[in-house]
Design an enzyme around this catalytic site. Structure first.
Site, PDB file in Angstrom:
ATOM      1  N   ARG A  10     -44.148  12.993  -8.469  1.00  0.00           N
ATOM      2  CA  ARG A  10     -43.336  14.282  -8.533  1.00  0.00           C
ATOM      3  C   ARG A  10     -43.744  15.295  -9.428  1.00  0.00           C
ATOM      4  O   ARG A  10     -44.239  14.741 -10.712  1.00  0.00           O
ATOM      5  CB  ARG A  10     -41.951  13.870  -8.768  1.00  0.00           C
ATOM      6  N   HIS A  11     -43.587  16.513  -9.564  1.00  0.00           N
ATOM      7  CA  HIS A  11     -43.868  17.537 -10.592  1.00  0.00           C
ATOM      8  C   HIS A  11     -43.217  17.314 -11.612  1.00  0.00           C
ATOM      9  O   HIS A  11     -41.963  16.835 -11.855  1.00  0.00           O
ATOM     10  CB  HIS A  11     -43.718  19.031  -9.880  1.00  0.00           C
ATOM     11  N   GLY A  12     -43.404  17.956 -12.814  1.00  0.00           N
ATOM     12  CA  GLY A  12     -43.017  17.919 -14.207  1.00  0.00           C
ATOM     13  C   GLY A  12     -41.625  18.850 -14.406  1.00  0.00           C
ATOM     14  O   GLY A  12     -41.230  19.532 -13.091  1.00  0.00           O
ATOM     15  N   ASN A  13     -40.786  18.719 -15.316  1.00  0.00           N
ATOM     16  CA  ASN A  13     -39.621  19.537 -15.506  1.00  0.00           C
ATOM     17  C   ASN A  13     -39.683  21.010 -15.528  1.00  0.00           C
ATOM     18  O   ASN A  13     -40.959  21.502 -15.689  1.00  0.00           O
ATOM     19  CB  ASN A  13     -39.173  18.842 -16.917  1.00  0.00           C
ATOM     20  N   ASP A  15     -37.454  24.662 -16.006  1.00  0.00           N
ATOM     21  CA  ASP A  15     -36.138  25.649 -16.536  1.00  0.00           C
ATOM     22  C   ASP A  15     -34.930  25.218 -15.572  1.00  0.00           C
ATOM     23  O   ASP A  15     -33.922  25.008 -15.790  1.00  0.00           O
ATOM     24  CB  ASP A  15     -36.167  26.949 -16.931  1.00  0.00           C
ATOM     25  N   TRP A  16     -35.214  25.152 -14.328  1.00  0.00           N
ATOM     26  CA  TRP A  16     -34.242  24.984 -13.170  1.00  0.00           C
ATOM     27  C   TRP A  16     -33.477  23.592 -13.331  1.00  0.00           C
ATOM     28  O   TRP A  16     -32.413  23.182 -12.861  1.00  0.00           O
ATOM     29  CB  TRP A  16     -34.490  25.824 -11.982  1.00  0.00           C
ATOM     30  N   ASN A  17     -34.730  22.845 -13.329  1.00  0.00           N
ATOM     31  CA  ASN A  17     -34.186  21.236 -13.434  1.00  0.00           C
ATOM     32  C   ASN A  17     -33.299  21.046 -14.604  1.00  0.00           C
ATOM     33  O   ASN A  17     -32.388  20.697 -14.461  1.00  0.00           O
ATOM     34  CB  ASN A  17     -35.349  20.551 -13.698  1.00  0.00           C
ATOM     35  N   ARG A  60     -44.738  24.529  -9.448  1.00  0.00           N
ATOM     36  CA  ARG A  60     -44.510  23.476 -10.309  1.00  0.00           C
ATOM     37  C   ARG A  60     -45.335  22.167  -9.844  1.00  0.00           C
ATOM     38  O   ARG A  60     -45.469  21.225 -10.825  1.00  0.00           O
ATOM     39  CB  ARG A  60     -43.078  23.222 -10.362  1.00  0.00           C
ATOM     40  N   GLU A  84     -41.090  21.201  -1.384  1.00  0.00           N
ATOM     41  CA  GLU A  84     -39.877  20.752  -1.350  1.00  0.00           C
ATOM     42  C   GLU A  84     -38.940  21.180  -0.198  1.00  0.00           C
ATOM     43  O   GLU A  84     -39.269  22.150   0.545  1.00  0.00           O
ATOM     44  CB  GLU A  84     -39.173  20.914  -2.540  1.00  0.00           C
TER      45      GLU A  84
END
Length: 216
Positions: A10-13, A15-17, A60, A84
């Site tokens: 899975r992608h990294g963090n 700002d929306w996360n 991302r 996604e």
């Protein structure tokens, strides 16, 4: 690593996360924490001697994949089937607002309804394209790292394993920059590891908050 293994990452963090905002198919970049996660995880995954890297074409994921490409010298191939889940009317909205303004659909989604409404992509369609992406990425002679998203990774992994909807509901989403390992077994697949993470330094982890994987 056994030949033919798939590493689903899975992608990294972003700002929306961090904000609790629904990303879905929106093209949101990694933040500083996400880039630190990608770099740390890339060092760990490089030790697995991957032979191919395939990524969702959303930034991302592609930028997460690029961190591994920098470690290994491998090219990154993108595949839109690894994007996604499309979250329709919820995309770009804070999940807290979605919960309040679309209470019925949110309750159906939380309960695992495969088609909760609000123009959200049905689970069957998501799983089918995710599994197709994993199968297309698979290198039977090597180890392929596939970079995707929380919801897509969850349903694609369960789909590849042939799990029923009831069994699939027991599988949590991957954390940001976590990975799963699947290996061929006869005519099917076996889940070898799930939600593995690489350690970060204290400065990076200070910004990390637990975020629901699906929709992100």
């Amino acid at each position: 690593m056994t030949a033919g293994q798939l590493v689903v990452w899975r992608h990294g963090n972003t700002d929306w996360n961090r904000e609790g905002r629904v990303q879905g198919g929106t093209d949101v970049p990694l933040n500083d924490l996400g880039r630190a996660q990608a770099a740390a995880t890339a060092r760990a995954l490089a030790a697995l001697a991957p032979t191919a890297i395939v990524s969702s074409d959303l930034r991302r994921a592609a930028d997460t994949a690029a961190a591994l490409a920098a470690q290994t010298g491998l090219p990154v191939r993108t595949d839109a089937r690894l994007r996604e889940r499309f979250f329709g009317q919820w995309q770009g909205r804070l999940m807290a607002d979605v919960r309040r303004e679309h209470a019925a659909a949110h309750a159906r989604w939380t309960a695992g309804d495969p088609d909760p409404g609000c123009d959200i992509e049905p689970v069957d369609a998501l799983a089918a394209r995710g599994v197709a992406g994993l199968r297309a990425a698979h290198d039977p002679a090597g180890t392929t790292v596939v970079v995707s998203h929380g919801g897509t990774a969850r349903y694609a992994v369960a789909g590849l394993l042939g799990w029923t909807a009831q069994a699939r509901a027991t599988l949590a989403g991957l954390d940001n920059c976590a990975w799963a390992v699947l290996a061929p077994r006869g005519a099917g697949w076996q889940l070898r590891a799930y939600n593995l993470t690489a350690p970060l330094d204290a400065a990076a982890t200070g910004d990390l908050a637990g975020e629901p994987a699906e929709s992100r």
